[in-house]
Design an enzyme around this catalytic site. Sequence first.
Site, PDB file in Angstrom:
ATOM      1  N   HIS A  35     -22.126  12.435  40.322  1.00  0.00           N
ATOM      2  CA  HIS A  35     -22.950  11.789  39.302  1.00  0.00           C
ATOM      3  C   HIS A  35     -22.091  10.881  38.427  1.00  0.00           C
ATOM      4  CE1 HIS A  35     -26.310  11.416  36.493  1.00  0.00           C
ATOM      5  NE2 HIS A  35     -25.410  11.508  35.525  1.00  0.00           N
ATOM      6  N   ASP A  78     -35.700  17.494  30.303  1.00  0.00           N
ATOM      7  CA  ASP A  78     -34.750  16.392  30.144  1.00  0.00           C
ATOM      8  C   ASP A  78     -35.474  15.053  30.069  1.00  0.00           C
ATOM      9  OD1 ASP A  78     -32.095  15.193  30.038  1.00  0.00           O
ATOM     10  OD2 ASP A  78     -32.716  14.313  31.940  1.00  0.00           O
ATOM     11  N   ARG A  83     -35.022  10.768  22.711  1.00  0.00           N
ATOM     12  CA  ARG A  83     -33.726  10.320  22.188  1.00  0.00           C
ATOM     13  C   ARG A  83     -33.667   8.803  22.169  1.00  0.00           C
ATOM     14  NH1 ARG A  83     -29.850  12.754  26.131  1.00  0.00           N
ATOM     15  NH2 ARG A  83     -28.316  11.449  25.077  1.00  0.00           N
ATOM     16  N   SER A 140     -27.945  16.883  28.915  1.00  0.00           N
ATOM     17  CA  SER A 140     -28.836  16.107  29.780  1.00  0.00           C
ATOM     18  C   SER A 140     -28.237  15.958  31.178  1.00  0.00           C
ATOM     19  CB  SER A 140     -29.075  14.734  29.141  1.00  0.00           C
ATOM     20  OG  SER A 140     -29.750  13.868  30.014  1.00  0.00           O
ATOM     21  N   LYS A 185     -29.221  18.783  34.920  1.00  0.00           N
ATOM     22  CA  LYS A 185     -29.714  18.315  36.213  1.00  0.00           C
ATOM     23  C   LYS A 185     -28.759  18.693  37.346  1.00  0.00           C
ATOM     24  CE  LYS A 185     -30.205  14.467  34.095  1.00  0.00           C
ATOM     25  NZ  LYS A 185     -30.415  13.061  33.657  1.00  0.00           N
TER      26      LYS A 185
END
Lengths: 438, 438
Positions: free
Chosen positions: B85, B164, B171, B186, B190
């Site tokens: 990621h 999320d 946010r 966040s 995931k």
Amino acid sequence: VPGPDLRHVVALKRDGHTLHEDEIRSLVLGYARGEVGTELAAAFLMAAYIRGLDPAETRALTDAMVRSGRTLSLEGISRPTVDKHSTGGVADGVTLVFAPVAASMGVGVAKLSGRGLGHTGGTLDKLESIPGLRTDLSPEEFERQVDRVGCAVAAQTADLVPADGALYALRDATATVPSVPLIAASVMSKKLAVETDLILLDVKVGSGAFMKTVEAAEELAGTCMELAKAWGRAAYAAVTDMSQPLGTAIGNALDIAETVAILRGEERGRVAELALTFAGEGLPGQSWPDDQTARSKAEHVLASGEALETFRRMVEAQGGDPRVVDDPQNVLPRAPVVEPVFARRSGTLVAVDAEAVGRASGALGAGRTTKEEAIDPAVGIVLRAKVGDRLDTGEPIGEVHARDDSAARAAADAVNAALAVRDDGVEPPPLVYGWRRA
Amino acid sequence: VPGPDLRHVVALKRDGHTLHEDEIRSLVLGYARGEVGTELAAAFLMAAYIRGLDPAETRALTDAMVRSGRTLSLEGISRPTVDKHSTGGVADGVTLVFAPVAASMGVGVAKLSGRGLGHTGGTLDKLESIPGLRTDLSPEEFERQVDRVGCAVAAQTADLVPADGALYALRDATATVPSVPLIAASVMSKKLAVETDLILLDVKVGSGAFMKTVEAAEELAGTCMELAKAWGRAAYAAVTDMSQPLGTAIGNALDIAETVAILRGEERGRVAELALTFAGEGLPGQSWPDDQTARSKAEHVLASGEALETFRRMVEAQGGDPRVVDDPQNVLPRAPVVEPVFARRSGTLVAVDAEAVGRASGALGAGRTTKEEAIDPAVGIVLRAKVGDRLDTGEPIGEVHARDDSAARAAADAVNAALAVRDDGVEPPPLVYGWRRA
């Protein structure tokens, strides 16, 4: 309609920067117009709560709120005008006594009021317990009555400082109520929008008030006076005790009965004392002979029955039954159950949790927790014991006025639970901690 | 449905207190279920942003987010699994190269991805520029493909960490995005919801990233690794440079063309280098002969064309046209206007405002500012100049792929405005600032 993107303004406050007047105005007016999202306004309130607002920012916030709606110039009133506001307390019937006393002294008391919320009572709700009385006066009716009778207590119209209603509801929902600059802007925007010659502010402190310490109350009073000064308005603020219910009645019709008793000279106590103190502090456009003072004049109009007569005329002008001043017991609504409250232990009453007593009255139906709720004008609590009093077990100290027996019992229990009784004595708290002037 | 009144929890964070795990869980799950109001959640985010969240609070937030939806155990995959990621950058096609390289080395790259937002590109959008390719794989299709092909890049389903999505949108609306604990929760929620054997995290830092300083990026990497450790998950995080676009293509089809060129061995550069670095850092369940390393194996599968072949099989498995690896120019969509970009002054390129280049590509139609917007797969920017390069006025440094001439000219101007060119030289920035391990 998507409005301007003001996230960068909220980010500045988030990071502890000082905002410009036009940034605050864009946020507040944008939110009032529905162009700034509720989420962003909520985030701004939390950032402002934590980071604070300096005097210039607080002025800008107040100014934006005043600009969000119409203002009242009161030009139709020939008397010098006074507005009197309390930050909210329990058994706080001062306005109902102050208004006819001050009006009888020659000034015009122009009082626009909101509804009571939470544990604090609202002057409008109290007045509306008088059969027929209406508080939804038009601005024209309001000015005419202040001019002719000397006082009027009416509901704030929705077009006066609409941003305050919107922001107050949001503060309530976001845990951002007890902030000095946010409270000051809320209180003062509504006072500045009505152009009276004098603003009298009663900042309550103690167990029944939003401000729990004298320091916090003095800070709030000082911030409010700075705002009055910036607008060139004459104003006094008193920090006064709310460590116990101020008067004896915590309800609506019960408060009116207390007001009438004070105006008839049958009762005297902290409510009457505070109303006379405000009237005696110097009202605008008055002059007295050398042997008189504002205070002695105030005492005189109360003792002579002139204030009672003014109250009768105010009630009548607003459509209420004027016989309430002659026979309150039979004119005002009465609860089906009236149960005495007895002291459950002997000793000196050293403290009263005024908020708890206010909540107990609210639970009977005398108050509301949301703006939409209806209230029951007849129910409530009468508590005659004051801090410093000596109590004996089984001594009657008041009564509960309720819809049914079980509600009455619960309220009586709650009242006793709110009393701290000890063997050693205690000095009663002062009525006024101090004054601030604009 | 009115839910529990959690204003007292928000008030605690507002006043700088530490929240208990169950308080955070009530807030987050209550908001995800629609029982906690948007205003209160917005106020909480701002209070958490300003007051911070300590490690235990950050774990509790992450845990609540993971619990808000389903998790994927990936039990159907026989290969050791890896998730990779990036926190988001410009011209960041690393995943598209890493996935087939690592898959060709024997692991299963199981990559669930969100959409690109703001100036950063999204891997899903890039892949979907390949005609026919779909990313809405069911969990079963996803696992089967990882097992069989070795890699799959699919859209995160709405039931995976739904809190999320809700909190991220809030946010974004409340100026509370750049907070280390909020970003870490966040990102990691995931990753933790998909039970791979290794998590590889690429924390970007610089002008094109959310984190603007190496210190902030290292803090984020450290917080993410603490979360992985608390869940008992193996993880590496690299803090990598995003002070200029990482690759040369800033678009969607253009990025796929760059990926194919790298996999075909026709191009090499920072994207290829970073993909090989991640693959060479040690993938799970692998062993090598003494004369080989993970890095040399990664180089080998790239040079041999095995990675290209794996990419072809991934595209085909997801319904895309596999000829994209043979003839990308004719398979991928093309923009009607392609205009070269020329250097406008001579000197050394010392800095690139990567965010500005990303925004210029977005303005052409390659990106979106709201989740609902459609993107144009064909348009974008190719910028070949890198920090440290010597440029001459009039030298071609890339091209703009646009819908029309005026959009092309505006983008070319924006690209040039994003370049800082000086007479004195500068060292190119490092590719990797450092590593953190769970």
